[in-house]
Design a protein around this motif. Structure first.
Motif, PDB file in Angstrom:
ATOM      1  N   ARG A 197       2.037   2.505   2.684  1.00 22.93           N
ATOM      2  CA  ARG A 197       1.853   3.155   3.976  1.00 22.93           C
ATOM      3  C   ARG A 197       2.189   2.181   5.094  1.00 22.93           C
ATOM      4  NH1 ARG A 197      -0.807   8.005   3.687  1.00 22.93           N
ATOM      5  NH2 ARG A 197      -1.819   8.415   1.687  1.00 22.93           N
ATOM      6  N   THR A 210       0.808  -1.216   0.000  1.00 23.02           N
ATOM      7  CA  THR A 210       0.000   0.000   0.000  1.00 23.02           C
ATOM      8  C   THR A 210       0.839   1.263   0.000  1.00 23.02           C
ATOM      9  OG1 THR A 210      -0.029   0.047   2.402  1.00 23.02           O
ATOM     10  CG2 THR A 210      -1.828  -1.127   1.305  1.00 23.02           C
ATOM     11  N   LEU A 227      -7.445  -0.833   7.763  1.00 24.84           N
ATOM     12  CA  LEU A 227      -8.270   0.043   6.931  1.00 24.84           C
ATOM     13  C   LEU A 227      -7.876   1.510   7.104  1.00 24.84           C
ATOM     14  CD1 LEU A 227     -11.798  -1.586   7.344  1.00 24.84           C
ATOM     15  CD2 LEU A 227     -10.396  -1.511   5.289  1.00 24.84           C
ATOM     16  N   ILE A 228      -7.714   1.927   8.366  1.00 24.84           N
ATOM     17  CA  ILE A 228      -7.424   3.346   8.610  1.00 24.84           C
ATOM     18  C   ILE A 228      -6.039   3.697   8.091  1.00 24.84           C
ATOM     19  CG2 ILE A 228      -7.068   5.055  10.418  1.00 24.84           C
ATOM     20  CD1 ILE A 228      -9.273   3.620  11.999  1.00 24.84           C
ATOM     21  N   SER A 229      -5.077   2.790   8.271  1.00 31.96           N
ATOM     22  CA  SER A 229      -3.724   3.090   7.798  1.00 31.96           C
ATOM     23  C   SER A 229      -3.682   3.230   6.290  1.00 31.96           C
ATOM     24  CB  SER A 229      -2.755   1.988   8.227  1.00 31.96           C
ATOM     25  OG  SER A 229      -2.770   1.828   9.611  1.00 31.96           O
ATOM     26  N   TYR A 230      -4.637   2.631   5.596  1.00 33.72           N
ATOM     27  CA  TYR A 230      -4.645   2.736   4.137  1.00 33.72           C
ATOM     28  C   TYR A 230      -4.743   4.187   3.697  1.00 33.72           C
ATOM     29  CZ  TYR A 230      -5.765   1.428  -0.660  1.00 33.72           C
ATOM     30  OH  TYR A 230      -5.752   1.268  -2.019  1.00 33.72           O
ATOM     31  N   TRP A 231      -5.514   4.968   4.475  1.00 37.42           N
ATOM     32  CA  TRP A 231      -5.656   6.376   4.119  1.00 37.42           C
ATOM     33  C   TRP A 231      -4.795   7.302   4.971  1.00 37.42           C
ATOM     34  CZ3 TRP A 231     -10.008   3.141   3.874  1.00 37.42           C
ATOM     35  CH2 TRP A 231     -10.542   3.018   2.590  1.00 37.42           C
ATOM     36  N   ARG A 232      -4.544   6.916   6.238  1.00 38.60           N
ATOM     37  CA  ARG A 232      -3.890   7.859   7.133  1.00 38.60           C
ATOM     38  C   ARG A 232      -2.519   7.394   7.607  1.00 38.60           C
ATOM     39  NH1 ARG A 232      -8.524   9.782  10.428  1.00 38.60           N
ATOM     40  NH2 ARG A 232      -6.980  10.251  12.019  1.00 38.60           N
TER      41      ARG A 232
END
Lengths: 630, 154, 327
Positions: free
Chosen positions: A419, A417, A491-496
């Motif tokens: 991230r 990803t 899930l959250i780490s995917y965006w943040r």
């Protein structure tokens, strides 16, 4: 080594998927297919976990009426079948799909369209079982449906057939996937990566895939025999008709035992990669670990009767299988020693992936030791079919396969990803999952020793089993909560999440050489390998080999043992045929639950789709290793 | 991707709603039954069209001793698989024949009503099976008791 | 003496035993398996302690500099030592397993009480061979065993795979259609124990339990003689009326020898009231439980093959009163 913009553009042109839904349906990019597998399997793991919590609630007090017997029987059957056929093996295959070409510095797998096809068939199996469940025709005979209970007399209707065909789906998918993985590992390694310089992870996936190819036919055969008994009244498993009930058990477990090693061996690959990277030294005892994997792979085929010690087979046979089942603990134990020795002689860094490996050692060894206890034919007569064996199987499957899988997920998430996952929440999730799991399942050893059998929807209050059952329920609930934190973190780490760069952990193998996330063409130039840990050899930039076409899909084929470059092969482009063929196969499998005519008609249909799939699109080569000389 | 999902949802809903009552299996106390009222009694499909009820009927068929006389290969009325029914094929006809037309055996008084429904459904279902299927099931049930006789385990 | 000390370490484990537990062995077979279990737990416990110790030591030993070469040789030697330790443990367990296996079959060749147990969904048909007459005496759901004598149980199944397991006395053996398996039971201590079916056999697998009573040999012989007798005729009017209702509503499946009821589909009820429990260990033997069971078996054991027979309240009461006279 870093590709210039013009090269990138040409590679993007050649390797990108068509846009939108069409691209989704026709992609042959191994990374997208692996992602599909992983998302589907994680969703199913969640559903199976919910079933498990439901069962634990039912068992937390004696004579509970939360679930009746029919619902409970459906629940344990669905839980076991989903976790073993639809989650564990597919997740390991998916990790291989995603990682193998990256770790080999290759552009794609050996058979790209076959990879897509295997996912569609896997999805067919998932839908067969779970839509059946939604329609209330859930199979309710356990994850291994012994006859005569699963025969036409004692299981009327189609529930047992739905289970059997789900297996056919997933086994064909697994066979396709394993052939793909074996061919890729043997024929598409980077120049210089001889078998001696191949990382343990690739050995693990190679052996697991070969084992899959050898063991899956047994279960396809036996479930087809069961369907045949039920649909067209053959007598395979009818003692009065000349058949044998034990034949089912032999054929099933001939597959069933290697299956659990097919799940465990890829995990040993994960552990080897992660322990090496986080101990910051090359793996101790590389040869020992590889030889252990080979011997586990071979020995696994000689153990299956230990699932049948209570059947009343001849004693000499039971003695042999006791010795064999004990013997397989030796290579497994040596692997554990080598990993601990790597940590001992290295400089361990305790980030989340490494913590999962520590949890793995602490947990899996308990499962391995309880396995050594059940390996004794005599002692197994007290332990089999009780909660002791439920504890054992969960310790080896969750401790031995899922913990490495979670660690691998955290380890390679930045590569996939771009991230990083949150370290803090990762540790919270780990504590919940590992602590909850041990709290939930260790008491089951005691429950089995206190006489509680398996697959019982309730138990009497007078047996004194209630306190430990409640502890087990509490632990399981904590583990599931930890699992939810894990998923939320992902899930959250995917965006943040913080951007990771190409090599956040300082890994030793080739997948860390390319960008995060990797572009569709994985890596611009084929790396040349001079040792076991190419990223640590010190040479920067990495030595590479140029010459692969960049205006169309082309991969490098090398020789099996020495990885000497042989020729350049055109790699398959996106195609709708895997989906169409998958639909034809699904139609045949599902229709054959209801009528035997589905087999000839379906075969014809499949033949048509395969003809479309393999219709030649370019003339044959006239020169070189693939030349026809015409 | 979302278009495909949106299209799939109604299909999924239809699949769930239509269900498959042929496979339904309710274990537990059933509401007390009365004999069928005529051949169009709405309760008939719950038994006749349900695999579990028919198979339960098959087991009680042996246990109450019916298979002692009504076996494969017998002729005239004893062969239930030949689709020739002296008293009519309707559900209530067959139920009445079992209950009241077996003389001393007096099944109507001795067999509970729900089991009578199951046995009736089984008897009417017999002719739709292939002989191979009937033989296969009979082989599996060889060690089951038949009325007052039991020949030992398989 | 040493074994006593080792066993003492397992006292907390022994406290977990019970009437259905391998941890409280009363039979020769279960005692052999219990010893093997203790050996296994000891060896596995030591190995686990070594592994966790090694793991903990490795993690505490974090250093900034790469290790010197002497460590590599030490590790190579340790690998051989580890292999040796693992192998020694496995050999000890394998040899222990073979010895325990011999103990399970040590009674073969000796004269034994012949018993036949057949598994049905979801009850046990139990037959004893009368040594005098050679006839088989049938009972159900409760197994009596003479203390100090070996009972050789021939196991079979009438329908699907079941498994016969009385953990305090011996290990389990499956009851497989088409096979005849044998298990030896040699109980040494008196008392009530419990067994349970240990192979998933259908909806009510959870409620297929077996009461086991170990009696002194003389008491056992008296019990067996009593079981061989037909049922005494009902003495009071209510029980007699109950017998008549029974003959109409229950005799199709149940047998009461001496009364004309001869059904074989369900458990033999000739000496039903002498048993410890109803419905294969599901309910304790009281008249109230019996009436509840007869009235609606599906409420207590949903999926059982016993139908709910509709009886008028007076008739149901009479049948229950009749059955409790069947001692």
């Amino acid at each position: 080594m870093t590709p210039d913009d013009a090269l990138r553009t040409r590679l993007d042109e050649a390797w990108r998927d068509p846009p939108g839904l069409w691209g989704f349906l026709t992609t042959v990019d191994h990374k997208r297919i692996a992602a599909r597998y992983i998302v589907t399997a994680l969703l199913l793991m969640f559903l199976a976990g919910v079933l498990a919590l439901d069962m634990r609630w039912q068992l937390s007090v004696p004579d509970n009426d939360h679930m009746g017997p029919q619902l409970y029987d459906e629940s344990f059957s669905l839980h076991g079948s989903t976790m073993l056929f639809l989650v564990s093996v597919p997740l390991m295959e998916a990790m291989a799909f995603w990682l193998v070409p990256l770790m080999l510095g290759a552009r794609n797998m050996a058979f790209p369209r076959l990879g897509a096809f295997s996912y569609w068939l896997y999805l067919g199996g998932v839908l067969t079982l779970w839509i059946g469940h939604a329609m209330d025709i859930t199979p309710d005979l356990g994850w291994f449906e012994y006859p005569p209970l699963s025969g036409p007399t004692y299981s009327p209707g189609h529930r047992a057939d739905i289970w059997a065909q789900m297996i056919t789906f997933t086994e064909v998918a697994a066979l396709c996937a394993s052939v793909n993985i074996v061919a890729t590992i043997l024929k598409m390694r980077p120049p210089g990566m001889t078998l001696a310089r191949m990382p343990v992870f690739l050995w693990a996936m190679l052996i697991a895939s070969i084992m899959t190819s050898l063991s899956m036919p047994a279960i396809m055969l036996v479930t087809s025999m069961l369907i045949s008994d039920r649909l067209v009244s053959t007598h395979f498993f009818s003692p009065a008709g000349g058949g044998d009930v034990i034949l089912f058990q032999h054929l099933f477990w001939f597959f069933g035992h290697p299956e659990v090693y097919i799940i465990f061996i890829p995990a040993t690959g994960f552990v080897s990669s992660i322990v090496e990277a986080f101990s910051r030294r090359p793996l101790f005892g590389h040869n020992v670990i590889v030889l252990s994997i080979l011997s586990i792979g071979a020995l696994a085929f000689g153990l299956w009767v230990h699932h049948m010690f209570a059947v009343g087979l001849p004693r000499l046979g039971n003695d042999f299988y006791t010795a064999a089942s004990m013997a397989i603990a030796l290579p497994a134990g040596l692997q554990i020693f080598c990993w601990i020795a790597t940590m001992w002689s290295g400089r361990p860094r305790l980030d989340t992936p490494m913590l999962w490996m520590i949890a793995f050692v602490a947990t899996f060894v308990i499962g391995g030791l309880s396995g050594v206890m059940t390996a004794s034919a005599a002692l197994d007569l007290q332990l089999t079919d009780t909660y002791f064996v439920v504890a054992h199987l969960h310790y080896v499957l969750i401790g031995g396969a899922l913990f490495p899988l979670f660690g691998a997920f955290c380890y390679w998430y930045p590569k996939a990803t771009g991230r990083l996952m949150s370290e803090r929440w990762g540790k919270v999730a780990l504590t919940g999952i590992v602590g909850g799991f041990n709290l939930g399942f260790f008491p089951m050893h005691l429950l089995g020793l206190m006489g509680m059998p398996r697959r019982v929807y309730t138990y009497p209050a007078s047996m004194g089993w209630e306190p430990l059952n409640q502890v087990a329920t509490a632990g399981s609930a904590i583990a599931v909560a930890g699992g939810l934190v894990f998923v939320a973190n992902a899930l959250i780490s995917y965006w943040r999440g913080a951007p990771s760069g190409a090599d956040p952990w300082g890994g030793s193998s080739l997948e860390w050489a390319t960008e995060s996330p990797p572009p569709p063409w994985n890596i611009a130039y084929a790396p040349v390998v001079h040792g076991l840990t190419p990223m640590w050899n010190g040479s920067r930039p990495l030595p590479v080999m140029d010459g692969l076409a960049d205006d169309h899909r082309q991969v490098l084929i090398t020789s099996v043992t020495d990885a000497a470059p042989l020729y350049r092969q055109t790699s398959a482009s996106p195609s709708i045929w895997p989906l169409v063929a998958g639909l034809a196969v699904s139609a045949m499998f599902i229709a054959s639950i209801f009528t035997p005519w589905a087999v000839p008609v379906g075969t014809l249909l499949i033949g048509i789709t395969l003809t479309g799939w393999f219709w030649p699109r370019r003339p044959r080569a006239k020169q070189g290793p693939l030349g026809t000389g015409g | 991707m979302s278009r495909a999902m949106r299209r799939a949802v109604p299909l999924y809903a239809v699949a769930i709603l239509c269900g498959c009552t042929k496979e339904a299996r309710e274990l537990g106390p059933a509401t007390p039954q009365t004999p069928p009222i005529g051949n169009e009694d709405p309760r008939i499909p719950t038994y006749q069209d349900n695999f579990y009820q028919v198979s339960q009927g098959g087991r009680y068929f042996a246990w109450y001793g019916c298979s002692g006389c009504h076996a494969e290969g017998k002729d005239a009325v004893l062969n239930l698989a030949d689709s020739e029914w002296r008293h009519g094929f309707g559900f209530a006809n067959v139920y009445g024949a079992i209950a009241a037309r077996h003389g001393r055996l007096a099944y109507g008084k001795r067999i509970p009503v729900e089991q009578m429904w199951q046995i009736t459904a089984y008897a009417r279902d017999l002719s739709s099976h292939y002989p191979e299927k009937r033989r296969r099931v009979a082989l599996d049930q060889q060690a089951e008791p038949v009325g007052g006789t039991w020949h030992g385990p398989q | 003496m040493r074994r006593g000390a080792a066993l003492a370490a397992f006292l907390p484990l022994a406290a977990c035993g019970g009437i259905q537990s391998p941890l409280s062995p009363v039979g020769d077979q279960a005692v052999a398996l219990h010893s093997l279990l203790m050996l296994s737990i000891m060896i596995c416990g030591i190995v686990y302690a070594l592994v966790i110790g090694g793991l903990g030591w490795s993690l505490r030993r974090r250093r900034a500099e790469p290790p010197p070469d002497t460590d590599a040789r030490a590790l190579d030697h340790s690998l051989w030592i580890a292999a040796g330790v693992i192998l020694a443990g496995l050999i000890a367990l394998t040899v222990g397993s073979f010895i325990a296996d011999r103990a399970l079959f040590a009674a073969r060749g000796r004269d034994a009480l012949a018993v036949r147990v057949t598994g049905h969904q979801y009850w046990w048909r139990i037959e004893y061979r009368d040594p005098a007459s050679g006839r088989w005496i049938e009972t159900a759901n409760e197994l009596h065993l003479p203390q100090g004598r070996t009972a050789r149980v021939a196991l079979g199944s009438a329908d699907v795979i079941h498994s016969f397991w009385v953990p305090n006395v011996a290990g389990k053996i499956d009851m497989v259609p088409g096979r005849r398996n044998l298990v030896d039971l040699t109980p040494r201590r008196l008392g009530w124990f419990r067994g349970q079916c240990s192979e998933y056999c259908g909806a009510q697998h959870a409620h297929m339990a077996l009461d086991v009573k170990v009696d002194p040999p003389a008491v056992f012989d008296a019990w067996l003689t009593a079981q061989a007798q037909p049922a005494a005729a009902a003495r009071d009017a209510v029980a007699a009326h109950g017998a008549a209702v029974f003959a109409g509503a229950c005799a199709a499946c149940h047998a009461v020898r001496g009364s004309g009821a001869g059904g074989r589909a369900g458990p033999d009820l000739t000496h039903f009231a002498s048993r410890h429990s109803i419905a294969a260990g599901t309910l304790s033997m009281t008249r109230g439980n019996l009436q509840g069971w007869i009235a609606q078996p599906q409420a207590i054991k949903p999926g059982t093959m016993m139908p709910a027979v509709a009886l008028a309240p007076a008739d149901a009461d009479a049948v229950a009163r009749y059955l409790v006279t069947l001692r």
